[in-house]
Design a protein around this motif. Structure first.
Motif, PDB file in Angstrom:
ATOM      1  N   ILE A   1       0.838  -1.199   0.000  1.00  0.00           N
ATOM      2  CA  ILE A   1       0.000   0.000   0.000  1.00  0.00           C
ATOM      3  C   ILE A   1       0.875   1.251   0.000  1.00  0.00           C
ATOM      4  O   ILE A   1       0.618   2.217  -0.739  1.00  0.00           O
ATOM      5  N   GLU A   2       1.923   1.229   0.814  1.00  0.00           N
ATOM      6  CA  GLU A   2       2.813   2.386   0.888  1.00  0.00           C
ATOM      7  C   GLU A   2       3.540   2.600  -0.432  1.00  0.00           C
ATOM      8  O   GLU A   2       3.731   3.750  -0.866  1.00  0.00           O
ATOM      9  N   ASN A   3       3.924   1.504  -1.097  1.00  0.00           N
ATOM     10  CA  ASN A   3       4.601   1.632  -2.396  1.00  0.00           C
ATOM     11  C   ASN A   3       3.670   2.234  -3.445  1.00  0.00           C
ATOM     12  O   ASN A   3       4.077   3.035  -4.287  1.00  0.00           O
ATOM     13  N   ILE A   4       2.407   1.834  -3.408  1.00  0.00           N
ATOM     14  CA  ILE A   4       1.434   2.332  -4.385  1.00  0.00           C
ATOM     15  C   ILE A   4       1.092   3.788  -4.121  1.00  0.00           C
ATOM     16  O   ILE A   4       1.059   4.616  -5.040  1.00  0.00           O
ATOM     17  N   ARG A   5       0.858   4.127  -2.855  1.00  0.00           N
ATOM     18  CA  ARG A   5       0.458   5.498  -2.532  1.00  0.00           C
ATOM     19  C   ARG A   5       1.653   6.449  -2.499  1.00  0.00           C
ATOM     20  O   ARG A   5       1.489   7.656  -2.626  1.00  0.00           O
ATOM     21  N   GLY A   6       2.830   5.916  -2.266  1.00  0.00           N
ATOM     22  CA  GLY A   6       4.013   6.763  -2.217  1.00  0.00           C
ATOM     23  C   GLY A   6       4.229   7.439  -0.889  1.00  0.00           C
ATOM     24  O   GLY A   6       5.115   8.286  -0.755  1.00  0.00           O
ATOM     25  N   VAL A   7       3.434   7.084   0.095  1.00  0.00           N
ATOM     26  CA  VAL A   7       3.575   7.645   1.446  1.00  0.00           C
ATOM     27  C   VAL A   7       3.330   6.530   2.453  1.00  0.00           C
ATOM     28  O   VAL A   7       2.782   5.475   2.122  1.00  0.00           O
ATOM     29  N   GLY A   8       3.721   6.789   3.694  1.00  0.00           N
ATOM     30  CA  GLY A   8       3.514   5.805   4.742  1.00  0.00           C
ATOM     31  C   GLY A   8       2.044   5.635   5.092  1.00  0.00           C
ATOM     32  O   GLY A   8       1.234   6.546   4.891  1.00  0.00           O
ATOM     33  N   VAL A   9       1.700   4.464   5.607  1.00  0.00           N
ATOM     34  CA  VAL A   9       0.330   4.164   6.027  1.00  0.00           C
ATOM     35  C   VAL A   9       0.299   4.025   7.541  1.00  0.00           C
ATOM     36  O   VAL A   9       0.967   3.150   8.105  1.00  0.00           O
ATOM     37  N   SER A  10      -0.461   4.872   8.177  1.00  0.00           N
ATOM     38  CA  SER A  10      -0.556   4.847   9.630  1.00  0.00           C
ATOM     39  C   SER A  10      -1.218   3.558  10.110  1.00  0.00           C
ATOM     40  O   SER A  10      -2.179   3.068   9.511  1.00  0.00           O
ATOM     41  N   ALA A  11      -0.713   3.022  11.209  1.00  0.00           N
ATOM     42  CA  ALA A  11      -1.325   1.839  11.807  1.00  0.00           C
ATOM     43  C   ALA A  11      -2.756   2.136  12.238  1.00  0.00           C
ATOM     44  O   ALA A  11      -3.611   1.242  12.247  1.00  0.00           O
ATOM     45  N   ASN A  12      -3.021   3.397  12.585  1.00  0.00           N
ATOM     46  CA  ASN A  12      -4.381   3.783  12.990  1.00  0.00           C
ATOM     47  C   ASN A  12      -5.367   3.648  11.838  1.00  0.00           C
ATOM     48  O   ASN A  12      -6.541   3.323  12.049  1.00  0.00           O
ATOM     49  N   ILE A  13      -4.910   3.912  10.611  1.00  0.00           N
ATOM     50  CA  ILE A  13      -5.785   3.772   9.444  1.00  0.00           C
ATOM     51  C   ILE A  13      -6.159   2.310   9.243  1.00  0.00           C
ATOM     52  O   ILE A  13      -7.337   1.970   9.022  1.00  0.00           O
ATOM     53  N   ILE A  14      -5.167   1.428   9.313  1.00  0.00           N
ATOM     54  CA  ILE A  14      -5.429  -0.001   9.171  1.00  0.00           C
ATOM     55  C   ILE A  14      -6.381  -0.466  10.264  1.00  0.00           C
ATOM     56  O   ILE A  14      -7.343  -1.202   9.997  1.00  0.00           O
ATOM     57  N   ARG A  15      -6.147  -0.030  11.493  1.00  0.00           N
ATOM     58  CA  ARG A  15      -6.989  -0.428  12.609  1.00  0.00           C
ATOM     59  C   ARG A  15      -8.413   0.090  12.432  1.00  0.00           C
ATOM     60  O   ARG A  15      -9.391  -0.613  12.717  1.00  0.00           O
ATOM     61  N   GLN A  16      -8.551   1.316  11.937  1.00  0.00           N
ATOM     62  CA  GLN A  16      -9.878   1.891  11.721  1.00  0.00           C
ATOM     63  C   GLN A  16     -10.680   1.064  10.713  1.00  0.00           C
ATOM     64  O   GLN A  16     -11.866   0.793  10.912  1.00  0.00           O
ATOM     65  N   LEU A  17     -10.027   0.651   9.636  1.00  0.00           N
ATOM     66  CA  LEU A  17     -10.711  -0.133   8.601  1.00  0.00           C
ATOM     67  C   LEU A  17     -11.048  -1.534   9.098  1.00  0.00           C
ATOM     68  O   LEU A  17     -12.098  -2.091   8.735  1.00  0.00           O
ATOM     69  N   ILE A  18     -10.175  -2.097   9.935  1.00  0.00           N
ATOM     70  CA  ILE A  18     -10.455  -3.417  10.517  1.00  0.00           C
ATOM     71  C   ILE A  18     -11.623  -3.313  11.498  1.00  0.00           C
ATOM     72  O   ILE A  18     -12.551  -4.136  11.480  1.00  0.00           O
ATOM     73  N   ASP A  19     -11.595  -2.301  12.352  1.00  0.00           N
ATOM     74  CA  ASP A  19     -12.663  -2.115  13.337  1.00  0.00           C
ATOM     75  C   ASP A  19     -14.012  -1.862  12.663  1.00  0.00           C
ATOM     76  O   ASP A  19     -15.056  -2.281  13.180  1.00  0.00           O
ATOM     77  N   ARG A  20     -13.988  -1.180  11.529  1.00  0.00           N
ATOM     78  CA  ARG A  20     -15.236  -0.906  10.792  1.00  0.00           C
ATOM     79  C   ARG A  20     -15.757  -2.168  10.110  1.00  0.00           C
ATOM     80  O   ARG A  20     -16.915  -2.226   9.702  1.00  0.00           O
ATOM     81  N   GLY A  21     -14.909  -3.192  10.030  1.00  0.00           N
ATOM     82  CA  GLY A  21     -15.328  -4.445   9.421  1.00  0.00           C
ATOM     83  C   GLY A  21     -15.163  -4.492   7.923  1.00  0.00           C
ATOM     84  O   GLY A  21     -15.694  -5.390   7.265  1.00  0.00           O
ATOM     85  N   TRP A  22     -14.390  -3.550   7.356  1.00  0.00           N
ATOM     86  CA  TRP A  22     -14.245  -3.483   5.905  1.00  0.00           C
ATOM     87  C   TRP A  22     -13.042  -4.265   5.392  1.00  0.00           C
ATOM     88  O   TRP A  22     -13.033  -4.679   4.246  1.00  0.00           O
ATOM     89  N   ILE A  23     -12.014  -4.447   6.221  1.00  0.00           N
ATOM     90  CA  ILE A  23     -10.849  -5.237   5.798  1.00  0.00           C
ATOM     91  C   ILE A  23     -10.496  -6.221   6.897  1.00  0.00           C
ATOM     92  O   ILE A  23     -10.914  -6.054   8.060  1.00  0.00           O
ATOM     93  N   GLU A  24      -9.722  -7.249   6.527  1.00  0.00           N
ATOM     94  CA  GLU A  24      -9.271  -8.231   7.487  1.00  0.00           C
ATOM     95  C   GLU A  24      -7.943  -8.817   7.029  1.00  0.00           C
ATOM     96  O   GLU A  24      -7.576  -8.685   5.859  1.00  0.00           O
ATOM     97  N   VAL A  25      -7.253  -9.447   7.950  1.00  0.00           N
ATOM     98  CA  VAL A  25      -6.018 -10.153   7.623  1.00  0.00           C
ATOM     99  C   VAL A  25      -6.380 -11.553   7.153  1.00  0.00           C
ATOM    100  O   VAL A  25      -7.077 -12.290   7.853  1.00  0.00           O
ATOM    101  N   ILE A  26      -5.945 -11.917   5.950  1.00  0.00           N
ATOM    102  CA  ILE A  26      -6.299 -13.230   5.404  1.00  0.00           C
ATOM    103  C   ILE A  26      -5.111 -14.186   5.356  1.00  0.00           C
ATOM    104  O   ILE A  26      -5.247 -15.330   4.916  1.00  0.00           O
ATOM    105  N   GLY A  27      -3.952 -13.728   5.817  1.00  0.00           N
ATOM    106  CA  GLY A  27      -2.771 -14.582   5.816  1.00  0.00           C
ATOM    107  C   GLY A  27      -1.512 -13.744   5.893  1.00  0.00           C
ATOM    108  O   GLY A  27      -1.561 -12.541   6.161  1.00  0.00           O
ATOM    109  N   GLN A  28      -0.393 -14.376   5.648  1.00  0.00           N
ATOM    110  CA  GLN A  28       0.891 -13.683   5.648  1.00  0.00           C
ATOM    111  C   GLN A  28       1.616 -13.941   4.332  1.00  0.00           C
ATOM    112  O   GLN A  28       1.539 -15.037   3.779  1.00  0.00           O
TER     113      GLN A  28
END
Length: 211
Positions: A124-151
Motif C-alpha cells: 500500500i505504501e509503495n502504491i500510494r508513495g507515502v507511509g500508512v498509519s497503523a491507525n488507518i489499518i486499525r480503523q478499517l479493521i474495526d469498521r469491518g471493511w478489511i481483514e487479515v487473510i494470511g501472511q
C-alpha cells in the motif's frame, strides 16, 4: 397444505421481513424442512425464482412513477429488504444518522486494498508513495471493511489485507466484480506504484444500513 408459487413467495417475504440479518438460500430451505411432499420439493431453483418474483414486486415504480419505498437486494451475505435510497433525504429527518467521516488517506488505503488485494502494508505504501498509519489499518479493521487473510511469503511474514463480506454488504453488492473499473489513467498509476486514488473511490457509507 399445498405449497404453490404464491404461498412460497409469501413465506419468503415473511422470513425476510422478520429477519435482522441477510438470508441465504440455505436459510430459505430451512423454512420448508418439514415438507414431506417429495414430488413438490422446494429446490434452489424454485427459491431463486420466487426471490426474483419478489424483486419484481418490490423493485418497480409505484403508480406515481416514484421508486417503491422498499426493495429486495442480494449482497455478499444474502438477501434482505432495504429502504430505497431515493427516500434517504426524508428519512434522515426522522432517524438522523451520524455519517462516518473518513480522511483522504483512509479512503486511498481502502481503495488500494479493494482494487489490488491481497496486499501488505508495504504494498500500500509503495502504491500510494507515502507511509500508512497503523491507525488507518486499525480503523478499517474495526469498521469491518478489511481483514487479515494470511501472511506473505517474504521476510518478516507481513500480513496480507483484503476486503470483507461486510464491506460488500455496506456497498450493497454481491462481489468485487460489481465495482466500477478504475479510470485507465488511475489504473496505470497504480500499476506503476505512484498513485493517489482517493478521488476515484469516493464512498459515502453510513454507520448502518437502513432496512
Amino acid at each position: 397444505m399445498e405449497l404453490n408459487s404464491n404461498l412460497i413467495q409469501s413465506i419468503l417475504e415473511a422470513a425476510l421481513f422478520s429477519s435482522n440479518e441477510p438470508l441465504t438460500i440455505s436459510d430459505f430451505k430451512k423454512l420448508f424442512k418439514n415438507n414431506n411432499d417429495n414430488e413438490n420439493e422446494i429446490t434452489t431453483a424454485i427459491i431463486k425464482n420466487a426471490l426474483q418474483q419478489i424483486q419484481l414486486k418490490f423493485n418497480i415504480a409505484n403508480n406515481n412513477d416514484y421508486p417503491n419505498a422498499i426493495e429486495l437486494i442480494e449482497t455478499a451475505s444474502g438477501w434482505h429488504f432495504k429502504t430505497n435510497n431515493f427516500y434517504t433525504q426524508w428519512l434522515q429527518n426522522l432517524l438522523p444518522e451520524k455519517v462516518a467521516k473518513y480522511s483522504r488517506a483512509t479512503m486511498e488505503t481502502l481503495a488500494t486494498i479493494t482494487y489490488r488485494q491481497p496486499v501488505t502494508r508495504q504494498d500500500i505504501e509503495n502504491i500510494r508513495g507515502v507511509g500508512v498509519s497503523a491507525n488507518i489499518i486499525r480503523q478499517l479493521i474495526d469498521r469491518g471493511w478489511i481483514e487479515v487473510i494470511g501472511q506473505k511469503d517474504a521476510p518478516g511474514k507481513p500480513d496480507l489485507f483484503a476486503t470483507t463480506k461486510q464491506f460488500l454488504d455496506d456497498l450493497g453488492i454481491k462481489s468485487l466484480s460489481e465495482l466500477p473499473d478504475l479510470l485507465p489513467e488511475v489504473s496505470d498509476k497504480i500499476d506503476n506504484k505512484n498513485s493517489i486514488i482517493g478521488n476515484n473511490f469516493e464512498l459515502e457509507l453510513s454507520e448502518k444500513n437502513e432496512k
